[in-house]
Design a protein around this motif. Sequence first.
Motif, PDB file in Angstrom:
ATOM      1  N   ARG A  86      46.957  46.234  31.288  1.00 35.14           N
ATOM      2  CA  ARG A  86      47.614  45.789  32.195  1.00 35.14           C
ATOM      3  C   ARG A  86      46.971  44.468  33.435  1.00 35.14           C
ATOM      4  N   ALA A  87      46.714  45.781  34.088  1.00 32.46           N
ATOM      5  CA  ALA A  87      45.697  45.537  35.434  1.00 32.46           C
ATOM      6  C   ALA A  87      44.245  44.671  35.377  1.00 32.46           C
ATOM      7  N   GLY A  88      43.720  45.266  33.926  1.00 27.50           N
ATOM      8  CA  GLY A  88      42.755  44.071  33.573  1.00 27.50           C
ATOM      9  C   GLY A  88      42.827  42.866  33.352  1.00 27.50           C
ATOM     10  N   THR A  89      44.588  42.738  32.869  1.00 25.37           N
ATOM     11  CA  THR A  89      44.352  41.255  31.953  1.00 25.37           C
ATOM     12  C   THR A  89      44.233  40.051  32.999  1.00 25.37           C
ATOM     13  N   PRO A  90      43.198  38.802  32.734  1.00 28.60           N
ATOM     14  CA  PRO A  90      42.976  37.473  33.298  1.00 28.60           C
ATOM     15  C   PRO A  90      44.717  37.129  33.678  1.00 28.60           C
ATOM     16  N   LEU A  91      44.821  36.970  34.827  1.00 31.30           N
ATOM     17  CA  LEU A  91      45.951  35.566  35.465  1.00 31.30           C
ATOM     18  C   LEU A  91      45.683  34.336  34.767  1.00 31.30           C
ATOM     19  N   ARG A  92      46.920  33.852  34.408  1.00 34.05           N
ATOM     20  CA  ARG A  92      46.567  32.090  33.807  1.00 34.05           C
ATOM     21  C   ARG A  92      47.104  31.963  35.390  1.00 34.05           C
ATOM     22  N   PRO A 100      40.804  39.712  37.629  1.00 35.72           N
ATOM     23  CA  PRO A 100      41.306  40.598  38.161  1.00 35.72           C
ATOM     24  C   PRO A 100      40.072  41.362  38.736  1.00 35.72           C
ATOM     25  N   ASP A 101      39.074  41.785  38.551  1.00 34.09           N
ATOM     26  CA  ASP A 101      37.983  42.497  38.980  1.00 34.09           C
ATOM     27  C   ASP A 101      37.611  41.562  40.170  1.00 34.09           C
ATOM     28  N   LYS A 102      37.077  40.381  39.759  1.00 38.99           N
ATOM     29  CA  LYS A 102      36.253  39.348  40.310  1.00 38.99           C
ATOM     30  C   LYS A 102      36.579  38.515  41.637  1.00 38.99           C
ATOM     31  N   ALA A 103      38.149  38.929  41.861  1.00 38.59           N
ATOM     32  CA  ALA A 103      39.070  38.443  42.363  1.00 38.59           C
ATOM     33  C   ALA A 103      39.290  39.581  43.482  1.00 38.59           C
TER      34      ALA A 103
END
Length: 344
Positions: free
Chosen positions: A94-100, A112-115
């Motif tokens: 869940r924590a690593g799933t990209p936001l749409r 998420p990791d890039k943001a």
Amino acid sequence: MASGGTPAAPKPQPGAADALPAAPRPPQPVKKKGRSKLVLLGVAVFVLGGVAYGAGLLLNHSEVPKRTTVLGVDIGGGTKDQAIAALEKNLGERAGTPLRVSVDGKEHLLAPDKAGLDLDRQATVRKAAGSDYNPVSVIGSLFGGERAVQPVFPVDEEKLSVALADLAGKAGSAVEGTITFSPNKVNAVPGRAGESLDVARSVLAVKDAYRAQVESGRSKVVELPVAKKEPTVGQAELDRAMKEFAEPAMSANITVVAGGRTIELGPAISLPQILSMKAVDGKLVEVYDKKAIEQLVGDRFAGVTITKGDGKQHQLGPDDIAQAMGPALRGKTPAERTAEIDLG
């Protein structure tokens, strides 16, 4: 009448003393049996509560108290490392799933990791670890009660702002002025006003959306706010960037020299793959594609090392080549367009 003229005292009448009222007797206290029972009951509850509290403390010697949960995940009853592993197993995806996210009707993915977004497993477990002396929690744990701990969501707002600014450059109808590079040619592209991502307002929206996605496990499109935007790069800045960098850069080959080895990069093939420009505070600055440099250079400088700021030797890489290219691209003569890298 008696002699001497003194009248005789009246004789008491029979039964006169009996006619006087008797003194009132004090009321006798009434024993209240109910009050005693309540006191005994209260003492019993207190004693039982103390016993239960002590039992709860004795039974819970783990680093993370038993029945401690985070977003429904049981992390209690073991060590901190076990709790971190439980969070990673159950919430890591869940924590690593990209936001749409959607900008001006177009959908994009925000990693998420890039943001700068994350569920801090270690900080969450540190928050949950240690003995919980709250009587409600301790006694409740004996009867299956949970101790819910809120997760820690740190946000690198600087990193998030940069990621949103990059997204703003790709999304919306506003177009920033820039310069493009193609084989043996450069073009000045004027900007155009339009809708663009409102970075400041989007920061809060993205933080809330990420937290909701991790908590619920559901991914949904988040509409980010937009605002009217005028291009920051005007014609005068386009003219300056063309004259001072773009045209000289594409005027001829440059030569990169390091450790006795050389490679030429020219305007027909190499430089258009490497060079681009982006707007920063109304100015155009050159950008070097490090992946393109790595592919074009290949193993030409394999084994050539350079001394970095840490005083150690490192393999010469794309960053070192890009740093050396800048002055050479602005040069006019073959000597000026040769970049010899100082290996230290």
